[in-house]
Structures are given as structure tokens and as C-alpha cells.
Scaffold this active site. Structure first.
Site, short mmCIF file in Angstrom:
data_model
loop_
_atom_site.label_atom_id
_atom_site.label_comp_id
_atom_site.label_asym_id
_atom_site.label_seq_id
_atom_site.Cartn_x
_atom_site.Cartn_y
_atom_site.Cartn_z
N THR A 160 0.64 -1.34 -0.04
CA THR A 160 0.10 -0.09 0.01
C THR A 160 0.68 1.30 0.15
O THR A 160 0.63 2.26 -0.76
CB THR A 160 -1.01 0.11 1.38
OG1 THR A 160 -1.61 -1.22 0.99
CG2 THR A 160 -1.45 1.29 1.28
N ASP A 279 -9.54 -3.73 0.39
CA ASP A 279 -8.52 -4.41 0.82
C ASP A 279 -8.59 -5.07 2.13
O ASP A 279 -8.18 -6.17 2.47
CB ASP A 279 -7.18 -3.33 1.02
CG ASP A 279 -5.98 -3.95 1.43
OD1 ASP A 279 -5.34 -4.67 0.66
OD2 ASP A 279 -5.64 -3.76 2.64
#
Ligand SMILES: [Zn+2]
Length: 501
Positions: A160, A279
């Protein structure tokens, strides 16, 4: 009426090459109506008598009248055929090759004074999730915008923080400094985590800094690195939200919309908007669980909320929306584990050497231990056939990693990196856990690590598909839309011209 000869079902004869518009009146000479007008003239000519002056005079007057009639008829058919041809072209002209299809120019702004880009990240939105369920709002952007047909390619490691910061700087992780979500600076010993906002970690020039350096406002509703004060960017509370994952998605969207109610000169020209989903669910349950479908539908609702708010303000067609993710997601199950303790017959890896375990195994041995020796011993064990799943992990000195990964040119990257096969995980020792979930961080060549790139706005062609590209190209695209001068980066200077009108 005049359009009948040029209807789509009966196109004009296709001369190769197609005639330019100025030559189109020629086609009317084959028109039976036009040909009929010639007949009286030819009839009178055949009756002409050289011995009768009065008759000759009458013939002359008649010829003039016929010529005038012919001229009017010619003009009438010329104009009607041209306008019909123009209408025909605007629908679908079989003579126009695909490469020159309409529209080929950027659409002008109707209401806003200058271009505005909203960059939206849906974390872990794996390419293909958009087909899991009805996503009418996302598909509205796709149908009327430009999409990476087979997804956006993240940078390695497909995590990320490295990826979000590559998107806004155009730099590969060694150059922007965020080489992992967590790492130790080998010189200072300081630890970087996802809560670190000190400027020393964050290299390069993110888009919000580029924008404010050049005199415009930027706004960030969450984005890794956005709370770091850099250059003219001081993260003012008005336009820079401090990360708080508990803020409802609706409030994030509504706050972004409220920026467009500011006086024209204060509207931020670059705005980020971040959603943690899907996510969060992907890690818990893996990419193929019904929970993902629910999360994707919710993201679509938020896109719908944003579109509706922009439409209410009459600026949906003016604002550029770029919807993307940072990486994909792949399913993990505890049957697919590699245990470092299984390597003990070849080498013992002390816990203190390990900076990250999975999917990027990063090892920094102490100065008196040779990294080459560690790599050789680990690979000997992994390829021995005696370590369970050992053939799915390969160790490298960072300088020996494939160059396409762009993962060596930083002192922050530990000297030893392990690449694990898709879906496998590395753990230190065996445990009794038996669970399935999902993860990312793998080689960015895996299709499962790809995410979406969907763009809609005045400079994006409607309904266009482009080949996949790496997310380091996006910085230059946004700078080009905003007509700003960009900072040096790893993206290609020519890329924006390949995707923008
Ligand atoms: Zn994640």
C-alpha cells in the site's frame, strides 16, 4: 429528403482513396434527377434551325432558362448532399478509419475556470473486481472514459504505502524512499512505519506539493504521505485530513464535494480521496469471498454519490476523475506456507536479521556476515527438495533481482530479498493455525497484483481502452491535465500524449 441518397444502408460508391468533401458534388452527376434536367436542353439542341432568327432567339432564351434552372438545381443538390454527408459522418462513416474516430480533441470546460483532478484510490481493488457484481457507477465512468483494458500495473513491492507514493510522485520506491510499509533505516537505526510523517522518509515531490508550489490549492482526503510537510505543502487542516479510518466513506465524499462550493479561485485543482476497502476484506477472507462483492458494491455506491454531487453542481463533465487502486489481492491458505525454521540444517536466520517476512522476505545480516553467503545457503536449502514448498521461494542479493522490479537503488533496501511465488506465504516457524485469507506484496508481474485504472474527464476519450501501464506514469498524466510543470520522475515524458486527448 436530401439525405436519402446518403443513408447508412446505401453508402456512396467507395472510390479509393475517399474523395475530400469538395469533390462530393461530382457524385451528384450520377443522380438520376440531375441527369433528367439535361434532357430538355439536348432535345432543343437537336431541333435548332440556322435559317430562322426568331426561332434561334427563342432557342437562346430557352437555353438561358434551362442553364439557370440547371445552376439552381446543381446548387440545391450540392448543399443538400454536403449536409447529408456531414450528418452521416457524425453518426458512423464507414470511410473513416478507426484511428481517426471522433472525438479526437479535448472537450472544453463548461463551468470550471481551470481543470480539476480527483484522484480516487480504492485500496486492494484487484483488477476484475469490477465484474463481481453490478457496478453501474464505475461502469458509467468506464463507458464514457478511458480504461486500462487489462488493469494498472503496481510497483514492486505491491504494498500500500510504496504504491500510493509512487502514484503521486512518479517514482519507483528506491527513489521516493518508501521501500516497504515498515523498515529500518540502516544508518540512523530509525524505524519507518505507516504512522511516520517526518519529511526525511518521504523523498520526491508528490502531486499536492507540485500543485501548491505553483500557486494553486490541493486537497487530500487521506493518502500515504499527505500529512508530511514538504515544500509549500504544509498540510493545512482546511485541505489536509489527518488519517482516521473510522470516518464514514460518505463523509469523505461529501467533504470533497464541498470544495466545489468554494469561490472559483479557491477550489483545489487536485484532490485525493481514499477508501480502505476492499483491501481490508481481501486480507480477511481472500479475493473470492462474498464479502468482497459487498465491499465492491459499496465502493460503487460512493462513486455514484460523487457523480451525483458533481452533476448537481453542473460540473461532472468538467471534473477529471481517476479511479484506481494500489495493488491487487491473491488468496492464501495455510497449506501454502514456507517456514524459515525448516532451513536450519543449512543456516539459522536470527529473528533480528529479518525486516519483513511476507510476501517480501527482507533480510539484513550484521556487518560481519556475508550477504552472499546467506543467499547461497538459503537457496541450497530451498532447492534441496527437503524443505516443504522450498521451490516456491528464491533468495537474491538485491542487486541481482530482475531489473524490471526496480528494487535495488536505495540504501534502505536490505541486501537480501526473497521472492515468493504467487499465493505462498513465509513464516518463521510452524504453528497450529489453519486459516485462509488474502495478501499482496508479490512480484508485480503477477496478474493478481494488478488493479484498476478508470479515468473520466475532458481530456479522456469516451469508451477508449488502453494497454496496461505502470502506475509511475500517472504523475505526468495529472501534471499534464493540470497544465503544470512536473518534477523529475521515472514516468515517461511521452506517456501523457498516448492517453490524453
Ligand atoms: Zn493490504
Amino acid at each position: 429528403m436530401g439525405s436519402v441518397p446518403f443513408s447508412i444502408s446505401s453508402p456512396p460508391p467507395p472510390p479509393p482513396p475517399p474523395p475530400p468533401p469538395s469533390e462530393e458534388p461530382d457524385e451528384d452527376r450520377t443522380n438520376p434527377t440531375t441527369a433528367l434536367l439535361f434532357n430538355p436542353s439536348s432535345t432543343f439542341s437537336s431541333r435548332r434551325s440556322p435559317t430562322a432568327p426568331l426561332f434561334s432567339f427563342l432557342v437562346l432564351v430557352t437555353c438561358l432558362a434551362v442553364a439557370t434552372a440547371f445552376a439552381f438545381a446543381f446548387l440545391f443538390f450540392t448543399s443538400s448532399s454536403s449536409s447529408a454527408s456531414a450528418r452521416h459522418s457524425s453518426i458512423s462513416d464507414p470511410k473513416i478509419p478507426t484511428s481517426s474516430r471522433q472525438p479526437t480533441v479535448a472537450r472544453p470546460l463548461a463551468k470550471l475556470a481551470r481543470p480539476v483532478v480527483i484522484l480516487i484510490s480504492s485500496d486492494g481493488f484487484r483488477f476484475g473486481y469490477q465484474f463481481k457484481t453490478a457496478t453501474p457507477n464505475i461502469h458509467r465512468l468506464i463507458a464514457n472514459g478511458t480504461e486500462a483494458a487489462t488493469g494498472l500495473i503496481p510497483v514492486f513491492p505491491t504494498l500500500t504505502f510504496p504504491n500510493h507514493y509512487s502514484i503521486v510522485t512518479g517514482l519507483y520506491p528506491p527513489y521516493h524512499g518508501i521501500i516497504n510499509n515498515y523498515f529500518v533505516d540502516p544508518v540512523s537505526g530509525d524505524v519507518f512505519s505507516m504512522n511516520s510523517h517526518e519529511p526525511k522518509w518521504w523523498l520526491g515531490e508528490p502531486l499536492w506539493e507540485t500543485v501548491v508550489n505553483q500557486g494553486f490549492n490541493a486537497a487530500t482526503y487521506f493518502w500515504p504521505g499527505s500529512e508530511v510537510k514538504k515544500g509549500s505543502w504544509t498540510c493545512l487542516p482546511k485541505f489536509c485530513q489527518k488519517y482516521d479510518g473510522s470516518v464514514p466513506f460518505e463523509r469523505r465524499v461529501d467533504t470533497v464535494l464541498s470544495y466545489f462550493d468554494l469561490p472559483s479561485s479557491e477550489i483545489p485543482v487536485f484532490i485525493t480521496l481514499y477508501f480502505e476497502d476492499p483491501d481490508h476484506q481481501g486480507h480477511e477472507v481472500g479475493p473470492d469471498d462474498p464479502e468482497i462483492t459487498v465491499a465492491v458494491a459499496r465502493i460503487d455506491q460512493m462513486i455514484g454519490r460523487l457523480i451525483a454531487g458533481l452533476e448537481k453542481r453542473g460540473i461532472f463533465e468538467d471534473v477529471t476523475i481517476i479511479l484506481l487502486g494500489d495493488h491487487g489481492m491473491v488468496g492464501n491458505c495455510d497449506q501454502k506456507l514456507i517456514f524459515l525454521d525448516d532451513l536450519s540444517p543449512w543456516i539459522h536466520i536470527p529473528r533480528g536479521w529479518i525486516q519483513s517476512t511476507t510476501p517480501v522476505l527482507a533480510i539484513r545480516p550484521p556487518p560481519d556476515v556475508s550477504p552472499s553467503d546467506v543467499v547461497a545457503k538459503m537457496n541450497a536449502g530451498l532447492s534441496s527438495g527437503k524443505v516443504e514448498h522450498g521451490n516456491y521461494l528464491k533468495m537474491f542479493l538485491k542487486q541481482d533481482l530482475p531489473t524490471r522490479l526496480h528494487y535495488s537503488a536505495s540504501y534502505r533496501i536490505p541486501p537480501i530479498i526473497g521472492l515468493v511465488e504467487e499465493g505462498y506465504k513465509i513464516e518463521l516457524k510452524r504453528s497450529k493455525r489453519n486459516e485462509c485469507g488474502g495478501s499482496h506484496g508479490y512480484d508485480n508481474a503477477f496478474f493478481s497484483m494488478r488493479t484498476i485504472f478508470i479515468s473520466h474527464g475532458p481530456q479522456f476519450e469516451r469508451g477508449r481502452k488502453v494497454p496496461s501501464f505502470e502506475n509511475v506514469e500517472i504523475y505526468n498524466v495529472i501534471v499534464s491535465i493540470l497544465k503544470l510543470k512536473g518534477a523529475p520522475n521515472n514516468g515517461s515524458a511521452s506517456f501523457p500524449s498516448t492517453i490524453l486527448l
